[in-house]
Structure formats: structure tokens, C-alpha cells
Design an enzyme around this catalytic site. Sequence first.
Site, PDB file in Angstrom:
ATOM      1  N   SER A 111      23.236  27.900  42.220  1.00 44.44           N
ATOM      2  CA  SER A 111      22.242  28.019  41.145  1.00 44.44           C
ATOM      3  C   SER A 111      22.651  29.038  40.084  1.00 44.44           C
ATOM      4  CB  SER A 111      20.888  28.345  41.777  1.00 44.44           C
ATOM      5  OG  SER A 111      19.878  28.341  40.831  1.00 44.44           O
ATOM      6  N   ASP A 252      20.647  27.805  33.577  1.00 45.94           N
ATOM      7  CA  ASP A 252      21.395  28.486  34.641  1.00 45.94           C
ATOM      8  C   ASP A 252      22.518  27.557  35.112  1.00 45.94           C
ATOM      9  OD1 ASP A 252      20.004  26.614  36.181  1.00 45.94           O
ATOM     10  OD2 ASP A 252      19.695  27.994  37.852  1.00 45.94           O
ATOM     11  N   ASP A 254      23.092  25.488  37.586  1.00 49.78           N
ATOM     12  CA  ASP A 254      22.887  24.115  38.072  1.00 49.78           C
ATOM     13  C   ASP A 254      21.807  23.369  37.284  1.00 49.78           C
ATOM     14  OD1 ASP A 254      20.783  25.581  39.203  1.00 49.78           O
ATOM     15  OD2 ASP A 254      20.692  24.325  40.988  1.00 49.78           O
ATOM     16  N   ASP A 256      18.597  23.705  36.625  1.00 51.16           N
ATOM     17  CA  ASP A 256      17.168  23.513  36.930  1.00 51.16           C
ATOM     18  C   ASP A 256      16.283  24.520  36.211  1.00 51.16           C
ATOM     19  OD1 ASP A 256      17.923  25.628  38.561  1.00 51.16           O
ATOM     20  OD2 ASP A 256      16.757  24.952  40.304  1.00 51.16           O
TER      21      ASP A 256
HETATM   22 MG    MG Z   1      19.148  26.955  39.476  1.00 50.21          MG
END
Ligand code: MG
Length: 461
Positions: A111, A252, A254, A256
Amino acid sequence: MLNLITVRATIPTGNMMAKYFGTNGIRGTMETVGTELALQAAQAIGSYFKCGKILVARDHRLTGEALRNAVVAGLQSVGCDVIDIGIATSPTAEFMLKKLGGDGLIIITASHNPPEYNGLKVIDGKGVSISKERGGEIEKLFGKAKPAAHGAIKPAKEYRGSAREHMDAMMALLHPEKFAKRKPFIILDIGNGTAATIAPQLFKELGCKILSINSHMDGHFPGRPSEPREENIQDLIRMVKETKADAGIAWDGDGDRVVFVDEKGNFVVGDKVYALSVLLKLKEGKGDVLTTVATSKAVEDVASKFGCKTIYTKVGAPYMSEEMAKGKAAIAGEEVGGVIYPELSLAKDGIFTAAKIVEAICGKPLSKWMEEIPAYYNVKARVECGEKGKKSILDGINRHAKQKGYKIMDIDGIRLTFDDSWVIVRASGTEPYVRIFGEAKSKGKAEALVKEYEKLAKGFL
Ligand code: MG
């Protein structure tokens, strides 16, 4: 014999002790979450999901390919059907789980964490992220997974083109004509993350004028730290001001989480992004709103304005997705940014969150939209107290609040709601302190509130 080192402090979760699973899956450096742990975890996860069809995706981190190989091998060894969708944002992977169907999904990602980290996010067949508690159940299967019978080990299937499918689904939920008419100028700070696989293409196809920075995927994250905090996106803020862009957007690693910069160069923090997303959603149609106990009251205020209910959950994406799976709420989100749109998946989709806000900017500037979101000031503090002190403080605050007749919410820590302010006292899951977070209509009030509870907490030690 595996040399497994605990990544997180052991966290008691009822009768279950999750050793490796934390707030959202397993996370650590290669020394702690290496290929051996990934293989063993994948075997256990495969067994937990009844050795069915499991999707695998990953971000672009330097350790990603090695961990992917271990995860696929682990799943195959217990007889799972593996569909490997390759490098994708977490929201794309979670959308593909809904689209292709399956018994589970493993995303190899850390993440927003620093480059040396990696980990496994685990999602069940309904799209619900695996919490610490369910992670504890999976850990009971570590080292006990039964190898598949001879002939039952199947080749992994590669599936490509998922970003395209995710984009098409998002476009079907947007109004491309609004973008085409206004042609907003936006700067995308990809943060060298997987948003590169989808965000520039999506906004280009929608007809936006775009400028991307930190735009190539790079596991060293050379452009900026992956977490889109205000101090990490100063380049973006400066560029928005200098180029007079309509907005800046930063993700960020990844994809999300997402934050915004308005056309004046003001940072729009995660829970304000969520409050605006709620406003936009409820303008389209009413529904319950879901958030965590640590999110700004601006969200509840917006929901109340529409006569809609706010449902609170514990802090952590898995708890929100568990609640969303009940099908009652129209939207969910939390203070770190990123919003769950159940039309797409039960996970935070930072890409679609961004697209919905850019669509709104086509109508009026972001700073004007933000004027519709109630302003709160927040203050954070923490009290060092050791493991034992956590319980004394929380019990003490609870007693105090009951004596005073305050409105108490105790799903995760103790949150006390007053007329136009609130405060929460929560034990850290991993470190020996309690966090105190307060919000009020003025900075002075927020500071005084948090100071009062800091003093109170120390008095219970
Ligand atoms: Mg994330």
C-alpha cells in the site's frame, strides 16, 4: 524449519491471537514477510478458501515478483485454480474479483508503506477484506494445509487487460459528456505507484487535459514517499499553483487512497475528500453512509443534511467492507482517503473516487465545493502508557463519560460526541500508547478538548 519473525506485536483479538495479520493483511519487510512466509500463508489462505478459484494481483514493488511466485506456488500446491491478473492497482484487482467471480483474492502490496515493505492483502469471495480476527483463523492453518493429490495441481492462468475492464466499468458510472465539455486541467501525482496503470489513461479518455508527475512505476519510489500526506506532495501543490490547474490528485502506492489539491493550492485531506464524495453521492440518491469512528464529523453532518443515517465501524478497511457486505450503506470511506463504491467493489477505489470529484469540478471549482463541507479543526495527541495502562485509561474514560452522562460510542476505543465537537481515545494496536483525537469548530476548542482528555487519561494511570 521456517524462521518466521513476528511482523507486528501480538494483538489479542478476543480468543484469537493474530500473529501475522494486522489491520489489513500481512505487512513487513522481506526479512519478516519473505517468500517462505508468503508460501506458507498462501497454502493456508488457499485451504481457508476451500482450494477454489483464487485471483492473484500485485503492485510493482521490487520484491513483488518473488512474493508472487511464492504465493502462486503455495496456492497451486493445495490445488487452487489460480488466475494471475499481474500488476494492477488494488481497486482494479478487487473489481476483477467481482467481475470474474472467485473464492478469494490475494494482492501482493504494501500500500503506502516505504519501498522495503511488502505484504499480502487478502479478500474473500464476497469481496470482504480479511480482518485481524479472520486472519487469526487462517493462521491456525499455517503448516497444516493438505497438499493436493497427484494430478490436481493446475497451471496458473494469466489474465490480462483488467485495467481496461475497470476503466470501462468506471466510465459507465460517470458522465463523460461533462468532462468533454469542461475539459478540466488536472495534475496527476502518481507517486511512482500502480495508479500509473490506469489513472492517466482514464482521465485522458475522459477528455481532461493532464500533466503527470512521478508518473512511471518504480519500486524505489524515487519521486516522493508513497503515503499521500500534505508534506509529501509539496511538488504537486506548487505545480497546481504555478500552472493554474483546476486540481491536483495524488495516490498512494496501490491506488486505493487519494487526496486532492484545490485550484488555489489548498490540500484537501482524506476525510474531506470522503465528505465531498458523500455529498455528491447523496445528491444523486439517498442512502446510509458508512465510516469509521476516527473520521471527521463533517461526514455525519453532510449525511444529516440529506436526512441520511451514518453507520460507524471500527478503524480499518476490513471492518468497513464487512459492514458494506450487509448491503445497507450506499457509500463508505475513512479519514485516510479513498471511498468504497459498492457498484464497483467492497474496497476503497481511489481511482473512481478521483474521477467522481473531477466530474464535480467540471461544474464548479473544488474550493467552492469544499465550502459546502462543514469545517472542523482536529488535534492529535498520544499518551505513553504501556500495555497495562491502555485498559486503565479506557476504563477510566468510560466511567468518567458515564458519570457525566455523555454520548458514548465504544465500538473501537471510546468516542464522545458533544454538540459541535467530539473526541476519541483509542489504544494503539501495535505500540504502547493510547491515541487521542479531537475535533471542534475552532482550533482553540479542539486543542483544549484534546488537552483535557490527555490530562484525564494520565490521571487514570
Ligand atoms: Mg493503499
